[in-house]
Design an enzyme around this catalytic site. Structure first.
Site, PDB file in Angstrom:
ATOM      1  N   ARG A   1       0.287   5.309   9.415  1.00 31.91           N
ATOM      2  CA  ARG A   1       0.532   5.433  10.852  1.00 31.91           C
ATOM      3  C   ARG A   1       1.073   6.804  11.237  1.00 31.91           C
ATOM      4  O   ARG A   1       2.015   7.306  10.637  1.00 31.91           O
ATOM      5  CB  ARG A   1       1.515   4.345  11.315  1.00 31.91           C
ATOM      6  CG  ARG A   1       1.477   4.140  12.839  1.00 31.91           C
ATOM      7  CD  ARG A   1       2.626   3.289  13.306  1.00 31.91           C
ATOM      8  NE  ARG A   1       2.695   1.986  12.715  1.00 31.91           N
ATOM      9  CZ  ARG A   1       2.144   0.877  13.228  1.00 31.91           C
ATOM     10  NH1 ARG A   1       1.460   0.952  14.336  1.00 31.91           N
ATOM     11  NH2 ARG A   1       2.312  -0.282  12.624  1.00 31.91           N
TER      12      ARG A   1
ATOM     13  N   HIS B   1       0.095   2.015  -0.369  1.00 30.15           N
ATOM     14  CA  HIS B   1       1.388   2.662  -0.149  1.00 30.15           C
ATOM     15  C   HIS B   1       2.078   3.006  -1.465  1.00 30.15           C
ATOM     16  O   HIS B   1       3.138   3.622  -1.474  1.00 30.15           O
ATOM     17  CB  HIS B   1       2.271   1.723   0.698  1.00 30.15           C
ATOM     18  CG  HIS B   1       3.543   2.330   1.181  1.00 30.15           C
ATOM     19  ND1 HIS B   1       4.774   1.971   0.688  1.00 30.15           N
ATOM     20  CD2 HIS B   1       3.789   3.279   2.120  1.00 30.15           C
ATOM     21  CE1 HIS B   1       5.721   2.661   1.301  1.00 30.15           C
ATOM     22  NE2 HIS B   1       5.152   3.460   2.177  1.00 30.15           N
TER      23      HIS B   1
END
Length: 710
Positions: A412, A442
């Site tokens: 993001r 991640h």
């Protein structure tokens, strides 16, 4: 054992907990122990944090309410109730921010020679200078945008400072129009112009005028012949909680570009506007943007506090900042010797930014240059704008090495940068994988395969932070280098699972989300619970950024009820409610807010004396454990394990920069009292500096006899 029965009594709302974190950061801006520009930096961080919160949390909850969702969350609040509580808490936070700026920081900065000059207070020399700056550097870039009556309101960019202008009515311009109807226009100040316009210093070391004040002062130049009735700053926040529908996307990169474009025209979730605005212009903007009163914030001071980071970084004013703590070179990694030799000799644990990030960068750069390195596989989640690590991967591919980069396009607010990197890497021959369908990748892992005399050997780096040399100077993170054979096999299987179609295989040592990581954490917690029930010692220590996942919270509650001592260092959101009688009286939660962002995830379980220590990329949140690819890495090397245990104890002992979470969801600032003061970040820096100093002293005291040639 009585299990917690009412979620509203045992879980704290995650969004209110987020706002409490921002309030703790604001506490650093108000702390007189911090020097003036350091306090400005913390204030700017609160502005940036609040911007992100409004974009990614409030926007999503507003959509739920608009869709008629009444289902309550884990804290037993409906979307409507959440928004009510959020708006109340945000308004208090905004009031405190503005009070801090106007009543505390502004006079303090003036006392130290940094002064913001209002247009009415400009001296003659300053006014002439301001006019020249406006005419030569600002005016040519500005374009007023008139808002025609009954026309479609133009799309406005997110988080851009603008001036809203109300012009006197002009009935001749609109045949048959209302002669009393005001006309409106706005001016976008963009993001390229400097917010802080330097002025000739009259009474201080540094004097400046804000860009919005400068433009407003010379607004007549933009509307010649018109009567300006009002000119005020405003800013909008758009909903950034947009979901990528990968099942409908033939090409993820195209889909991500569409998401970035969609953000420009998503719903407005917040209107910030100067408190001096008249009711007419405020109502006009609210109607045009579809913003309710509850989402309109009349600000009595400057908007966009995040922009004040530029003032905090003002050059030539180091005396107004806290003492610099430069990263120390770890004595374990000799900068004059190859990193691979150091890792082959022993596992290495570094703790940034107290210890330099350079070995991580060197690990990848040396791998790119080393002719014996055959392959490099790496995950890139967030990188810097001019990343030397990405450049090294390109060089490696150019040399014919097998290079695979897993670039997470769904990171993001870094999507655009990652799209650019992905394309550049592909052009140089790197095999680029755009993450895993339906998940964000991640994990922090780099695998290097090297040819050595006894065969191929795998070298790994596992971390808690991103491969970003810039943020590595600001974030507290752990780096672990190892050539452990079992972890090498696991790392290969891990990359095969996320880059191909293969099902994840059972790992020897690693745990991976969303496959086994959550279950392993619960198993470790429950193991401590059972040991305590059997009369054995039991202890859980954890350092994480957020604790939201209900199954883990309730496992910790059960452990507490069995008598397990649980000490948690949770930087931000914490939905667990400690200290509740019969539920969590054996759990203590502290949060440390200091000059560096606490970002490491370090876990400790006593395990009957066979201590288990892990680092992880994952926080204890549903998104990390169920919707992301994450890793939990065991640290078995004795020295590295002890180093992490020491870090945990130091962070948990902080009584200078720590706050303790109370059962009602609030935080209390700790103080040393009669105990010795412990400031964990300062202590960790001193340890790193002392280790570097001792290593340098040792090198100086080693005698090297001079041997004659021949």
């Amino acid at each position: 054992m009585n299990k917690p029965h009412d979620p509203s009594h045992t879980l704290i709302n995650r969004d209110l907990s987020w706002l409490e974190f921002d309030h703790r950061v604001l506490g650093e801006a108000r702390d007189p122990a911090n020097l003036p520009l350091e306090r400005v930096r913390f204030l700017a961080i609160t502005g940036s944090n609040l911007d992100e919160f409004m974009m990614v949390r409030v926007g999503g909850i507003q959509l739920l309410r608009a869709q008629g969702v009444v289902r309550k969350d884990a804290s037993h609040l409906s979307p409507h109730e959440q928004l009510q509580a959020i708006h109340e808490r945000v308004r208090r936070l905004v009031d405190d921010q503005q009070h801090c700026f106007a009543r505390e920081l502004t006079p303090l900065l003036e006392l130290h020679g940094v002064r913001c000059v209002r247009p009415a207070d400009l001296t003659a020399d300053q006014h002439d200078h301001a006019r020249r700056i406006f005419e030569d550097e600002v005016f040519p870039l500005l374009t007023p945008r008139a808002i025609e009556p009954d026309a479609i309101f133009p799309l406005l960019m997110n988080l851009v400072l603008r001036l809203g202008v109300r012009l006197a009515p002009d009935p001749a311009a609109v045949p048959g129009g209302d002669p009393a109807r005001p006309r409106y226009a706005f001016i976008s100040l963009g993001k390229k112009l400097s917010r802080f316009i330097s002025l000739p210093a009259a009474t201080a070391r540094y004097e400046y005028i804000l860009l919005e004040d400068l433009v407003a002062h010379f607004i007549d130049r933009l509307f010649p012949g018109e009567t300006i009735e009002e000119c005020i700053p405003f800013r909008i926040t758009l909903n950034a909680d947009l979901i990528v529908r990968e099942d409908l996307a033939a090409d993820l990169m195209e889909q991500m570009e569409a998401v970035l474009e969609a953000r420009k025209q998503s719903d407005c979730v917040r209107l910030e506007i100067d408190a001096r605005v008249g009711n007419d212009q405020c109502a006009f903007l609210q109607e045009a943007l579809g913003v309710a009163d509850e989402d309109t914030y009349r600000i009595p001071g400057p908007l966009d506090l995040a922009g004040f980071m530029a003032l905090a970084n003002l050059s030539g004013f180091d005396d107004l900042r806290n003492e610099h703590w430069p990263p120390q070179q770890s004595p374990i990694v000799d900068p004059t010797e190859p990193v691979f030799d150091a890792i082959a000799a022993r596992d290495i644990l570094l703790y940034h930014p107290f210890e330099s990030f350079d070995p991580v960068q060197r690990f990848i750069e040396e791998a790119a240059a080393d002719p014996d390195v055959l392959a490099i596989k790496q995950i890139l989640y967030r990188t810097s704008g001019d990343s030397p690590i990405v450049a090294a991967l390109m060089r490696a591919a150019q040399k014919g090495k097998y290079v695979t980069a897993v670039v997470e396009l769904k990171a993001r607010f870094d999507e655009a940068r990652n799209i650019e990197w992905a394309r550049a890497l592909e052009l140089e021959g790197v095999q680029v994988i755009y993450g895993v369908r339906g998940l964000k990748t991640h994990a922090k892992c780099c695998l290097v395969v090297r040819r050595e005399p006894d065969g191929l050997r795998r070298y790994m780096h596992f971390g808690t932070g991103n491969y970003n040399e810039s943020t590595a100077r600001l974030y507290c993170d752990a780096s672990y280098f190892t050539a452990d054979a079992d972890l090498g096999v696991d790392a290969s299987q891990f990359f095969n699972a996320i880059t191909g179609y293969s099902e994840p295989q059972a790992f020897r040592k690693l745990e991976m989300a969303p496959v086994t990581l959550r279950e392993r954490l619960i198993e470790l917690i429950q193991s401590e619970t059972e040991r305590k029930k059997q009369g054995q010692p039991a202890l859980i220590l954890a350092k994480i950024n957020a604790l939201v996942e209900p199954s883990i919270v309730h496992a910790l509650y059960e452990a507490s009820q069995a008598g397990v001592e649980i000490r948690l260092n949770v930087r931000g959101i914490c939905c667990l409610r400690p200290g509740v009688a019969g539920v969590s009286e054996n759990i203590r939660v502290v949060s440390v807010i200091d000059r560096f962002l606490e970002h490491a995830r370090i876990l400790y379980f006593h395990q009957g004396g066979e201590e288990k220590v892990f680092i992880s990329s994952a926080d204890w949140m549903p998104r990390n454990l169920l919707r992301r690819v994450e890793l939990l890495t065991p640290i078995e090397d004795a020295a590295s394990k002890q180093k992490l245990i020491d870090i945990l104890h130091i962070c948990l002992a902080d009584n200078v920069k720590a706050h303790e979470l109370t059962p009602d969801g609030r935080y209390t600032k700790l103080s040393p009292g009669e105990d010795p003061p412990v400031r964990s970040q300062q202590r960790l820096y001193e340890i790193a500096r002392e280790a570097t100093r001792e290593a340098a002293q040792l090198r100086r005291t080693v005698f090297q006899p001079h041997r004659p040639a021949g």
